[in-house]
Write an enzyme that holds these catalytic residues in place. Sequence first.
Site: not given
Ligand code: ZN
Length: 411
Positions: A93, A301, A339, A341, A344, A370
Amino acid sequence: MSFSFDIKHAQSDSLARVGTINTPHGPIQTPAFIPVGTKATVKSVLPEAMKDLGSQALLSNAYHLYLQPGSDVLDEAGGLAKFMNWPGPTFTDSGGFQVLSLGVGFKKVLAMDAQTFRRDDVIAGNKDRLAHVDDEGVTFKSHLDGSMHRFTPEVSMQVQHQIGADIMFAFDECTTLHNTRPYQELAMDRTYAWAIRCLDEHKRLTEERTGKPYQALFGVIQGAQYEDLRKKAATDLGSLESSGQSFDGFGIGGALDKGQLGTIVSWVNEILPEDKPRHLLGIGAPEDLFVGVENGCDTFDCVLASRIARTSAVYTMEGRFNLSNSRFKRDFTPIDSQCDCYTCTHYTRAYMHHVFRGKEIISATLATIHNERFIVRLVDQMRQALMDGNFADMKADFLGRYTHRSGQSRD
Ligand SMILES: [Zn+2]
Protein backbone atom coordinates in the site's frame (compact mmCIF):
# COMPACT_ATOMS: atom_id res chain seq x y z
CA MET A 1 7.29 -7.49 -18.39
CA SER A 2 6.09 -10.42 -16.37
CA PHE A 3 2.81 -9.04 -15.12
CA SER A 4 -0.49 -10.02 -16.68
CA PHE A 5 -4.11 -10.78 -15.88
CA ASP A 6 -6.06 -13.57 -17.58
CA ILE A 7 -9.81 -13.90 -17.14
CA LYS A 8 -10.91 -17.55 -17.23
CA HIS A 9 -14.58 -17.05 -16.58
CA ALA A 10 -16.95 -14.08 -16.40
CA GLN A 11 -20.47 -14.29 -14.96
CA SER A 12 -23.21 -13.32 -17.38
CA ASP A 13 -25.58 -12.05 -14.67
CA SER A 14 -23.13 -10.03 -12.56
CA LEU A 15 -19.73 -8.33 -12.71
CA ALA A 16 -18.02 -11.33 -11.01
CA ARG A 17 -15.12 -13.04 -12.74
CA VAL A 18 -12.46 -15.68 -12.15
CA GLY A 19 -8.91 -15.12 -13.31
CA THR A 20 -5.18 -15.30 -12.72
CA ILE A 21 -2.86 -12.42 -11.92
CA ASN A 22 0.65 -13.40 -13.01
CA THR A 23 3.53 -11.70 -11.17
CA PRO A 24 7.31 -12.21 -11.20
CA HIS A 25 6.93 -14.05 -7.87
CA GLY A 26 4.17 -16.35 -9.09
CA PRO A 27 0.45 -16.41 -9.91
CA ILE A 28 -2.57 -15.37 -7.84
CA GLN A 29 -5.83 -17.18 -8.60
CA THR A 30 -8.66 -14.67 -8.28
CA PRO A 31 -10.90 -13.78 -6.55
CA ALA A 32 -8.41 -13.97 -3.67
CA PHE A 33 -8.05 -12.62 -0.15
CA ILE A 34 -4.57 -11.17 0.50
CA PRO A 35 -3.61 -11.26 4.22
CA VAL A 36 -1.86 -8.19 5.59
CA GLY A 37 1.67 -8.16 6.98
CA THR A 38 1.90 -4.42 7.59
CA LYS A 39 5.55 -4.35 8.68
CA ALA A 40 6.75 -7.32 6.58
CA THR A 41 5.26 -9.87 8.98
CA VAL A 42 1.80 -11.21 9.63
CA LYS A 43 1.91 -10.66 13.36
CA SER A 44 2.74 -13.86 15.30
CA VAL A 45 2.59 -16.24 12.29
CA LEU A 46 5.49 -17.77 10.31
CA PRO A 47 5.44 -17.27 6.52
CA GLU A 48 5.46 -21.07 6.13
CA ALA A 49 2.21 -21.23 8.10
CA MET A 50 0.69 -18.49 5.93
CA LYS A 51 1.60 -20.56 2.85
CA ASP A 52 0.16 -23.73 4.43
CA LEU A 53 -3.15 -22.00 5.18
CA GLY A 54 -3.51 -21.10 1.52
CA SER A 55 -2.41 -17.49 1.39
CA GLN A 56 -1.36 -16.73 -2.19
CA ALA A 57 0.20 -13.31 -1.52
CA LEU A 58 0.81 -10.84 1.30
CA LEU A 59 0.30 -7.06 1.51
CA SER A 60 2.65 -4.74 3.43
CA ASN A 61 2.66 -1.01 4.00
CA ALA A 62 5.20 1.29 2.36
CA TYR A 63 4.82 4.00 5.01
CA HIS A 64 5.68 1.68 7.90
CA LEU A 65 8.60 0.05 6.07
CA TYR A 66 9.94 3.45 5.00
CA LEU A 67 10.10 4.54 8.65
CA GLN A 68 11.42 1.21 9.90
CA PRO A 69 13.76 -0.37 8.87
CA GLY A 70 13.96 1.99 5.84
CA SER A 71 13.08 1.08 2.26
CA ASP A 72 16.80 1.13 1.33
CA VAL A 73 17.33 -1.81 3.68
CA LEU A 74 14.69 -3.83 1.85
CA ASP A 75 16.29 -2.89 -1.47
CA GLU A 76 19.66 -4.17 -0.26
CA ALA A 77 18.01 -7.32 1.06
CA GLY A 78 16.69 -8.14 -2.42
CA GLY A 79 13.14 -6.88 -1.98
CA LEU A 80 10.21 -7.46 0.34
CA ALA A 81 9.50 -11.13 -0.47
CA LYS A 82 13.11 -12.21 0.05
CA PHE A 83 13.54 -10.00 3.12
CA MET A 84 10.59 -11.57 4.96
CA ASN A 85 11.14 -15.10 3.62
CA TRP A 86 7.81 -15.11 1.80
CA PRO A 87 7.96 -17.39 -1.28
CA GLY A 88 5.25 -15.66 -3.30
CA PRO A 89 3.76 -12.42 -4.64
CA THR A 90 3.60 -9.26 -2.52
CA PHE A 91 1.68 -5.97 -2.56
CA THR A 92 2.52 -2.65 -0.92
CA ASP A 93 0.00 0.00 0.00
CA SER A 94 1.34 3.44 -0.92
CA GLY A 95 1.24 5.31 2.35
CA GLY A 96 -1.58 7.52 1.09
CA PHE A 97 -3.88 6.10 3.73
CA GLN A 98 -1.60 7.55 6.40
CA VAL A 99 -2.52 10.99 5.09
CA LEU A 100 -5.92 10.17 6.46
CA SER A 101 -5.03 8.29 9.59
CA LEU A 102 -2.38 10.77 10.73
CA GLY A 103 -3.75 13.98 9.35
CA VAL A 104 -6.96 15.58 8.26
CA GLY A 105 -9.21 12.65 9.04
CA PHE A 106 -7.40 11.48 12.12
CA LYS A 107 -10.11 11.97 14.69
CA LYS A 108 -12.97 11.34 12.31
CA VAL A 109 -11.77 7.94 11.19
CA LEU A 110 -11.64 6.75 14.76
CA ALA A 111 -15.20 7.96 15.23
CA MET A 112 -16.43 5.94 12.28
CA ASP A 113 -17.88 2.46 12.53
CA ALA A 114 -14.86 0.16 12.58
CA GLN A 115 -16.75 -2.24 10.32
CA THR A 116 -16.92 0.29 7.54
CA PHE A 117 -13.32 1.35 7.53
CA ARG A 118 -10.47 -0.90 8.33
CA ARG A 119 -7.70 -0.20 5.92
CA ASP A 120 -4.46 -0.81 7.80
CA ASP A 121 -3.38 0.64 11.07
CA VAL A 122 -5.09 3.71 12.36
CA ILE A 123 -2.60 5.32 14.68
CA ALA A 124 -4.27 5.94 17.99
CA GLY A 125 -3.15 7.55 21.19
CA ASN A 126 -1.98 10.93 19.94
CA LYS A 127 -4.54 13.66 19.49
CA ASP A 128 -2.29 16.08 17.63
CA ARG A 129 -2.51 16.28 13.91
CA LEU A 130 0.61 14.57 12.56
CA ALA A 131 0.23 15.23 8.83
CA HIS A 132 -0.48 18.19 6.54
CA VAL A 133 -1.54 17.83 2.91
CA ASP A 134 -0.80 20.29 0.11
CA ASP A 135 -0.93 20.00 -3.67
CA GLU A 136 2.65 18.74 -3.85
CA GLY A 137 2.47 16.05 -1.18
CA VAL A 138 2.20 15.38 2.53
CA THR A 139 4.43 16.49 5.38
CA PHE A 140 4.17 14.31 8.43
CA LYS A 141 5.73 13.57 11.75
CA SER A 142 6.90 10.02 12.41
CA HIS A 143 4.72 8.28 14.98
CA LEU A 144 7.88 6.41 16.07
CA ASP A 145 10.32 9.20 16.94
CA GLY A 146 8.67 12.52 16.04
CA SER A 147 11.03 13.18 13.11
CA MET A 148 9.61 15.15 10.15
CA HIS A 149 9.17 13.52 6.71
CA ARG A 150 7.65 14.42 3.39
CA PHE A 151 5.90 12.07 0.95
CA THR A 152 5.22 13.18 -2.59
CA PRO A 153 4.01 10.93 -5.42
CA GLU A 154 7.65 10.68 -6.54
CA VAL A 155 8.90 9.74 -3.07
CA SER A 156 6.14 7.13 -2.70
CA MET A 157 7.17 5.54 -6.01
CA GLN A 158 10.85 5.60 -5.02
CA VAL A 159 10.06 4.00 -1.67
CA GLN A 160 7.81 1.35 -3.24
CA HIS A 161 10.37 0.53 -5.93
CA GLN A 162 12.99 0.03 -3.25
CA ILE A 163 10.64 -2.20 -1.25
CA GLY A 164 10.14 -4.20 -4.45
CA ALA A 165 6.61 -5.62 -4.14
CA ASP A 166 5.04 -7.13 -7.27
CA ILE A 167 2.01 -4.83 -7.01
CA MET A 168 2.19 -1.23 -5.78
CA PHE A 169 -0.47 1.43 -5.35
CA ALA A 170 -0.33 5.02 -6.58
CA PHE A 171 -0.06 7.70 -3.91
CA ASP A 172 -3.54 9.06 -3.24
CA GLU A 173 -5.31 11.31 -0.82
CA CYS A 174 -7.77 9.21 1.13
CA THR A 175 -10.80 11.11 2.48
CA THR A 176 -13.44 10.12 5.04
CA LEU A 177 -17.23 10.02 4.74
CA HIS A 178 -17.25 13.11 6.93
CA ASN A 179 -15.32 15.39 4.57
CA THR A 180 -17.43 17.99 2.80
CA ARG A 181 -18.38 17.59 -0.84
CA PRO A 182 -16.07 20.45 -1.98
CA TYR A 183 -13.20 18.81 -0.11
CA GLN A 184 -13.92 15.44 -1.76
CA GLU A 185 -13.68 17.18 -5.15
CA LEU A 186 -10.42 18.86 -4.21
CA ALA A 187 -8.93 15.58 -2.96
CA MET A 188 -10.00 13.78 -6.12
CA ASP A 189 -8.40 16.38 -8.38
CA ARG A 190 -5.25 16.08 -6.30
CA THR A 191 -5.30 12.28 -6.52
CA TYR A 192 -5.62 12.56 -10.31
CA ALA A 193 -2.67 14.95 -10.56
CA TRP A 194 -0.67 12.65 -8.28
CA ALA A 195 -1.63 9.62 -10.43
CA ILE A 196 0.06 11.24 -13.44
CA ARG A 197 3.17 11.97 -11.39
CA CYS A 198 3.18 8.38 -10.07
CA LEU A 199 3.02 6.97 -13.61
CA ASP A 200 5.85 9.24 -14.77
CA GLU A 201 8.09 8.40 -11.84
CA HIS A 202 7.21 4.70 -12.07
CA LYS A 203 8.24 4.72 -15.74
CA ARG A 204 11.53 6.47 -14.92
CA LEU A 205 12.36 4.09 -12.07
CA THR A 206 11.44 0.99 -14.10
CA GLU A 207 13.90 2.09 -16.79
CA GLU A 208 16.58 3.11 -14.29
CA ARG A 209 16.45 -0.02 -12.16
CA THR A 210 17.30 -2.50 -14.90
CA GLY A 211 17.51 -6.16 -13.99
CA LYS A 212 14.80 -5.88 -11.33
CA PRO A 213 11.52 -7.83 -11.70
CA TYR A 214 8.71 -5.66 -13.12
CA GLN A 215 6.55 -4.05 -10.47
CA ALA A 216 2.93 -3.39 -11.42
CA LEU A 217 1.31 -0.08 -10.48
CA PHE A 218 -2.38 0.17 -9.55
CA GLY A 219 -4.25 3.49 -9.61
CA VAL A 220 -6.54 4.22 -6.66
CA ILE A 221 -10.19 5.19 -7.25
CA GLN A 222 -11.52 7.67 -4.69
CA GLY A 223 -14.80 9.62 -4.58
CA ALA A 224 -16.32 8.53 -1.26
CA GLN A 225 -20.08 7.95 -1.46
CA TYR A 226 -20.72 10.22 -4.47
CA GLU A 227 -21.80 8.49 -7.68
CA ASP A 228 -20.58 11.22 -10.02
CA LEU A 229 -17.18 11.44 -8.30
CA ARG A 230 -16.64 7.66 -8.24
CA LYS A 231 -17.59 7.40 -11.93
CA LYS A 232 -15.39 10.34 -12.86
CA ALA A 233 -12.43 8.83 -11.02
CA ALA A 234 -12.97 5.44 -12.70
CA THR A 235 -13.28 7.09 -16.13
CA ASP A 236 -10.27 9.39 -15.71
CA LEU A 237 -7.87 6.90 -14.09
CA GLY A 238 -9.11 3.95 -16.15
CA SER A 239 -8.08 5.63 -19.38
CA LEU A 240 -5.11 7.62 -18.08
CA GLU A 241 -1.85 7.28 -19.94
CA SER A 242 1.30 9.23 -19.17
CA SER A 243 4.84 8.70 -20.43
CA GLY A 244 3.37 5.85 -22.52
CA GLN A 245 2.40 4.08 -19.32
CA SER A 246 -1.07 3.26 -18.00
CA PHE A 247 -2.07 1.60 -14.74
CA ASP A 248 -1.69 -2.18 -14.57
CA GLY A 249 -4.74 -2.49 -12.31
CA PHE A 250 -6.82 -0.50 -9.87
CA GLY A 251 -7.50 -0.20 -6.18
CA ILE A 252 -10.91 0.93 -4.96
CA GLY A 253 -10.19 2.97 -1.89
CA GLY A 254 -11.29 5.68 0.43
CA ALA A 255 -14.30 5.89 2.62
CA LEU A 256 -16.75 3.11 1.82
CA ASP A 257 -20.18 3.21 3.41
CA LYS A 258 -20.84 -0.43 4.25
CA GLY A 259 -24.54 -0.16 3.45
CA GLN A 260 -23.69 1.08 -0.05
CA LEU A 261 -20.62 -1.05 -0.71
CA GLY A 262 -22.07 -3.03 -3.63
CA THR A 263 -23.52 0.06 -5.30
CA ILE A 264 -20.29 2.04 -5.03
CA VAL A 265 -18.13 -0.82 -6.26
CA SER A 266 -20.43 -1.50 -9.24
CA TRP A 267 -20.38 2.19 -10.29
CA VAL A 268 -16.61 1.91 -10.54
CA ASN A 269 -16.23 -1.60 -11.95
CA GLU A 270 -18.74 -1.02 -14.75
CA ILE A 271 -16.36 1.67 -16.03
CA LEU A 272 -12.85 0.36 -15.27
CA PRO A 273 -11.14 -1.60 -18.08
CA GLU A 274 -12.35 -5.21 -17.89
CA ASP A 275 -8.97 -6.72 -18.65
CA LYS A 276 -7.20 -5.26 -15.60
CA PRO A 277 -7.37 -6.53 -12.00
CA ARG A 278 -9.29 -4.62 -9.32
CA HIS A 279 -8.39 -4.65 -5.65
CA LEU A 280 -10.84 -3.60 -2.95
CA LEU A 281 -8.72 -1.91 -0.29
CA GLY A 282 -9.26 -2.73 3.37
CA ILE A 283 -12.36 -4.90 3.01
CA GLY A 284 -12.43 -8.36 4.56
CA ALA A 285 -15.54 -9.12 6.63
CA PRO A 286 -17.23 -12.27 5.25
CA GLU A 287 -20.48 -10.58 4.19
CA ASP A 288 -18.55 -7.73 2.48
CA LEU A 289 -16.36 -10.15 0.52
CA PHE A 290 -19.45 -11.61 -1.18
CA VAL A 291 -20.53 -8.10 -2.16
CA GLY A 292 -17.06 -7.31 -3.51
CA VAL A 293 -16.77 -10.51 -5.53
CA GLU A 294 -20.23 -10.28 -7.13
CA ASN A 295 -19.54 -6.67 -8.07
CA GLY A 296 -16.33 -7.46 -9.93
CA CYS A 297 -13.44 -7.15 -7.47
CA ASP A 298 -10.58 -9.62 -7.88
CA THR A 299 -8.48 -9.18 -4.72
CA PHE A 300 -9.05 -7.96 -1.16
CA ASP A 301 -6.95 -7.16 1.88
CA CYS A 302 -7.83 -6.48 5.48
CA VAL A 303 -6.07 -6.46 8.85
CA LEU A 304 -9.25 -7.45 10.66
CA ALA A 305 -8.75 -11.26 10.55
CA SER A 306 -5.42 -11.08 12.39
CA ARG A 307 -6.26 -8.06 14.56
CA ILE A 308 -9.43 -9.55 16.06
CA ALA A 309 -7.67 -12.92 16.45
CA ARG A 310 -5.24 -11.32 18.91
CA THR A 311 -8.21 -10.22 21.01
CA SER A 312 -9.57 -13.82 21.03
CA ALA A 313 -12.34 -13.19 18.47
CA VAL A 314 -12.74 -15.94 15.86
CA TYR A 315 -14.85 -16.52 12.75
CA THR A 316 -16.85 -19.71 12.40
CA MET A 317 -19.51 -20.95 10.00
CA GLU A 318 -22.07 -20.01 12.66
CA GLY A 319 -20.80 -16.49 13.19
CA ARG A 320 -18.15 -14.80 15.25
CA PHE A 321 -17.43 -15.37 18.92
CA ASN A 322 -14.89 -14.72 21.66
CA LEU A 323 -12.70 -17.55 22.97
CA SER A 324 -12.12 -15.79 26.29
CA ASN A 325 -15.73 -16.43 27.21
CA SER A 326 -15.96 -18.78 30.21
CA ARG A 327 -18.41 -21.04 28.39
CA PHE A 328 -15.41 -22.47 26.51
CA LYS A 329 -13.45 -23.56 29.60
CA ARG A 330 -14.44 -27.21 29.19
CA ASP A 331 -15.34 -27.20 25.49
CA PHE A 332 -13.10 -29.86 23.94
CA THR A 333 -14.31 -29.32 20.36
CA PRO A 334 -12.36 -27.37 17.70
CA ILE A 335 -13.00 -23.64 17.16
CA ASP A 336 -14.93 -24.63 14.02
CA SER A 337 -15.64 -28.34 13.46
CA GLN A 338 -15.73 -27.79 9.68
CA CYS A 339 -12.40 -25.96 9.53
CA ASP A 340 -9.33 -27.68 8.07
CA CYS A 341 -6.73 -25.29 9.55
CA TYR A 342 -3.77 -26.33 11.69
CA THR A 343 -5.37 -24.88 14.82
CA CYS A 344 -8.73 -26.63 14.41
CA THR A 345 -7.12 -29.99 13.56
CA HIS A 346 -4.81 -29.90 16.62
CA TYR A 347 -6.40 -27.79 19.40
CA THR A 348 -9.68 -27.38 21.26
CA ARG A 349 -11.71 -24.35 22.32
CA ALA A 350 -10.79 -25.25 25.91
CA TYR A 351 -7.07 -25.00 25.11
CA MET A 352 -7.59 -21.73 23.21
CA HIS A 353 -9.60 -20.37 26.14
CA HIS A 354 -6.75 -21.35 28.48
CA VAL A 355 -3.96 -19.69 26.46
CA PHE A 356 -5.97 -16.50 25.96
CA ARG A 357 -6.81 -16.31 29.67
CA GLY A 358 -3.13 -16.95 30.49
CA LYS A 359 -2.00 -14.34 27.93
CA GLU A 360 0.25 -16.94 26.31
CA ILE A 361 1.88 -15.77 23.07
CA ILE A 362 0.73 -18.91 21.23
CA SER A 363 -2.88 -17.71 21.56
CA ALA A 364 -2.25 -15.01 18.92
CA THR A 365 -0.51 -17.45 16.59
CA LEU A 366 -3.19 -20.15 16.72
CA ALA A 367 -6.17 -17.78 16.51
CA THR A 368 -4.58 -15.84 13.62
CA ILE A 369 -3.94 -19.06 11.66
CA HIS A 370 -7.62 -19.99 12.07
CA ASN A 371 -9.06 -16.59 11.11
CA GLU A 372 -6.77 -16.10 8.11
CA ARG A 373 -7.58 -19.63 6.92
CA PHE A 374 -11.29 -18.97 7.35
CA ILE A 375 -11.23 -15.84 5.18
CA VAL A 376 -8.76 -17.15 2.58
CA ARG A 377 -10.82 -20.34 2.19
CA LEU A 378 -14.11 -18.44 1.99
CA VAL A 379 -12.89 -16.44 -1.03
CA ASP A 380 -11.38 -19.62 -2.54
CA GLN A 381 -14.83 -21.22 -2.21
CA MET A 382 -16.41 -18.22 -3.93
CA ARG A 383 -13.95 -18.67 -6.81
CA GLN A 384 -14.85 -22.35 -7.09
CA ALA A 385 -18.58 -21.59 -6.88
CA LEU A 386 -18.25 -19.09 -9.75
CA MET A 387 -16.53 -21.76 -11.84
CA ASP A 388 -19.20 -24.33 -10.91
CA GLY A 389 -22.08 -21.93 -11.60
CA ASN A 390 -23.52 -22.06 -8.07
CA PHE A 391 -22.31 -18.80 -6.50
CA ALA A 392 -25.83 -17.66 -5.52
CA ASP A 393 -26.52 -20.94 -3.68
CA MET A 394 -23.15 -20.91 -1.97
CA LYS A 395 -23.70 -17.32 -0.83
CA ALA A 396 -27.23 -18.01 0.48
CA ASP A 397 -26.01 -21.12 2.30
CA PHE A 398 -23.09 -19.30 3.94
CA LEU A 399 -24.95 -16.14 4.94
CA GLY A 400 -27.93 -18.15 6.14
CA ARG A 401 -25.73 -19.92 8.64
CA TYR A 402 -23.22 -17.16 9.35
CA THR A 403 -25.86 -14.67 10.42
CA HIS A 404 -27.71 -17.37 12.37
CA ARG A 405 -26.14 -15.99 15.54
CA SER A 406 -25.91 -12.48 14.24
CA GLY A 407 -25.62 -10.98 17.70
CA GLN A 408 -22.25 -12.63 17.97
CA SER A 409 -20.97 -11.92 14.49
CA ARG A 410 -20.03 -8.30 15.17
CA ASP A 411 -17.69 -6.44 17.46
ZN1 ZN B 1 -9.62 -23.38 11.94
